[in-house]
Enzyme design. Structure first.
Site, short mmCIF file in Angstrom:
data_model
loop_
_atom_site.label_atom_id
_atom_site.label_comp_id
_atom_site.label_asym_id
_atom_site.label_seq_id
_atom_site.Cartn_x
_atom_site.Cartn_y
_atom_site.Cartn_z
N TYR A 48 0.84 -1.22 0.00
CA TYR A 48 0.00 0.00 0.00
C TYR A 48 0.87 1.27 0.00
CZ TYR A 48 -3.77 -3.17 1.59
OH TYR A 48 -4.67 -4.20 1.72
N HIS A 110 0.63 -11.60 1.86
CA HIS A 110 -0.43 -10.87 1.15
C HIS A 110 -1.15 -11.74 0.12
CE1 HIS A 110 -1.57 -6.48 0.10
NE2 HIS A 110 -2.57 -7.28 -0.17
N1 NAP Z 1 -5.59 -8.60 1.72
C1 NAP Z 1 -5.93 -8.05 0.59
O1 NAP Z 1 -5.57 -8.52 -0.50
C2 NAP Z 1 -6.78 -6.83 0.62
C3 NAP Z 1 -7.36 -6.37 -0.58
C4 NAP Z 1 -8.16 -5.24 -0.52
C5 NAP Z 1 -8.39 -4.60 0.70
N2 NAP Z 1 -7.79 -5.04 1.84
C6 NAP Z 1 -7.99 -4.34 3.13
O2 NAP Z 1 -9.38 -4.25 3.38
C7 NAP Z 1 -9.73 -2.88 3.58
C8 NAP Z 1 -11.13 -2.60 3.15
O3 NAP Z 1 -11.33 -2.94 1.80
P1 NAP Z 1 -11.51 -1.87 0.62
O4 NAP Z 1 -10.87 -0.60 1.06
O5 NAP Z 1 -11.02 -2.47 -0.61
O6 NAP Z 1 -13.08 -1.70 0.47
P2 NAP Z 1 -14.35 -1.45 1.42
O7 NAP Z 1 -13.93 -1.16 2.82
O8 NAP Z 1 -15.31 -2.54 1.17
O9 NAP Z 1 -14.99 -0.16 0.77
C9 NAP Z 1 -14.34 1.08 0.75
C10 NAP Z 1 -15.20 2.03 -0.08
O10 NAP Z 1 -16.45 2.28 0.58
C11 NAP Z 1 -16.62 3.68 0.76
N3 NAP Z 1 -17.27 3.86 2.06
C12 NAP Z 1 -16.77 3.55 3.27
N4 NAP Z 1 -17.65 3.80 4.25
C13 NAP Z 1 -18.76 4.30 3.64
C14 NAP Z 1 -20.02 4.74 4.13
N5 NAP Z 1 -20.31 4.70 5.43
N6 NAP Z 1 -20.94 5.19 3.22
C15 NAP Z 1 -20.65 5.20 1.89
N7 NAP Z 1 -19.45 4.80 1.37
C16 NAP Z 1 -18.53 4.35 2.26
C17 NAP Z 1 -15.24 4.26 0.72
O11 NAP Z 1 -15.28 5.59 0.24
P3 NAP Z 1 -14.61 6.83 1.06
O12 NAP Z 1 -13.21 6.45 1.41
O13 NAP Z 1 -14.70 7.95 0.04
O14 NAP Z 1 -15.49 7.06 2.25
C18 NAP Z 1 -14.54 3.36 -0.29
O15 NAP Z 1 -14.83 3.78 -1.61
C19 NAP Z 1 -8.66 -2.15 2.76
O16 NAP Z 1 -8.61 -0.78 3.04
C20 NAP Z 1 -7.44 -2.94 3.12
O17 NAP Z 1 -6.95 -2.57 4.39
C21 NAP Z 1 -7.01 -6.16 1.81
#
Ligand code: NAP
Length: 286
Positions: A48, A110
């Site tokens: 990241y 990862h």
């Molecule tokens: N291990 C892996 O391979 C892997 C892969 C992907 C992700 N991850 C981890 O998992 C975490 C979460 O996954 P993700 O970031 O991909 O997706 P997510 O948490 O499912 O969704 C994030 C999205 O939702 C929006 N959002 C968040 N809260 C909201 C709310 N209350 N109302 C409306 N929209 C909202 C955010 O926009 P805003 O930011 O504009 O609010 C962003 O666009 C990552 O940040 C990372 O730490 C791990």
């Protein structure tokens, strides 16, 4: 906050803050806000490129007396390009430095690519040396997960997978848990796909408890025993996403949400050769 107990007794928050797709510059502000609104788990990764931002925010919050290090739960992940015993070992030291900490709470592989057995040996060593409190994997499908779990001295304690109401891992979960790990949900909002934030069923259930559709989606996973790491760059959304511990879904409501399960990933299928080829190409591997 509710906690889940890992196989080695370490307690991990059921809800943490996800740092994917947050620029290095913005990350310090976001993590400071997250700590301020009450998050204690922070999920980052070498890939990241924002571990320094996490480290800055955390060290400043600790120095200002806002939080104690032992109350935080820091997760990072060893990237594919740092795989193999020597590279992983070096990268763990770099992560510790960037995160400005003496120990990482949870260290994950990862992705199940490149020499992840060598990576695992370096992680086992770091674990035994007290540099890491718990070790696990991410994006390991049951075959690779079981292989590592069955043929390693220390079994993975977490398998962080794409998990949300549309991908609930009902079958995989049995095997992952049988061999000692818990599933942790990445993209618990499915990044907003399939209209999750305006889904009428989630919305209707939420209205009963004065909660949003997003809060119901998180509550469903938490109540199913799956820790979540939602990401938002907005402080008010961070607070909203954390506010899911004061209501309980009924069995009937859980059943209605269980029916959303499509049993497949939305973002990446790690078993699809063409997807994997283009994924690797992004990192210059061909
Ligand atoms: N291990 C892996 O391979 C892997 C892969 C992907 C992700 N991850 C981890 O998992 C975490 C979460 O996954 P993700 O970031 O991909 O997706 P997510 O948490 O499912 O969704 C994030 C999205 O939702 C929006 N959002 C968040 N809260 C909201 C709310 N209350 N109302 C409306 N929209 C909202 C955010 O926009 P805003 O930011 O504009 O609010 C962003 O666009 C990552 O940040 C990372 O730490 C791990």
């Amino acid at each position: 906050m509710e906690y889940i107990t890992l196989s080695n007794g370490v307690k991990m928050p059921m809800l943490g803050y996800g740092c994917f797709l947050i620029s290095p510059e913005e990350c310090e502000r976001c993590v400071s806000d997250a700590i301020e609104v009450g998050y204690r788990g922070i999920d980052t990764a070498q890939a990241y490129y924002n571990e320094e931002g996490v480290g800055n925010a955390v060290s400043k919050a600790i120095a200002k007396g806002k939080v104690k290090r032992e109350d935080l739960f820091l997760t990072t992940k060893v990237w594919i390009m740092n795989a193999g015993y020597e590279n992983a070992k070096k990268s763990i030291e770099e992560s510790l430095q960037k995160l400005k900490t003496d120990y990482i709470d949870l260290l994950l592989i990862h992705q199940a690519f490149n020499d992840y057995y060598g990576t695992w040996r370096a992680m086992e060593e770091a674990y035994k040396a007290g540099k890491v409190r718990a070790i696990g994997v991410s994006n390991f499908y049951p075959d690779r997960f079981m292989d590592l779990a069955l043929f390693s001295e220390i079994k993975p304690m977490i398998n962080q997978l794409e998990t949300h109401v549309f991908q609930q891992h009902k079958d995989d979960r049995k095997y992952i848990e049988k061999y000692g790990a818990h599933i942790e949900a990445w993209a618990p909002f499915a990044r907003g796909e399939n209209g999750i934030f305006t889904n009428p069923v989630l919305y209707k259930i939420g209205a009963k408890y004065n909660k949003s559709a997003g809060q119901v989606a998180l509550r469903f996973l938490i109540q199913s025993g799956i820790p979540v790491i939602p990401k938002s760059s907005h402080k008010e959304r961070m607070a909203e996403n954390l506010n899911v511990f004061d209501f309980q879904l009924s069995e009937e409501e859980k059943k209605a949400i269980e029916a959303f399960d499509q049993g497949k990933n939305i973002f990446m299928n790690h078993e699809d050769a063409a997807q994997i080829e283009s994924f690797f190409a992004r990192f210059g591997v061909k």
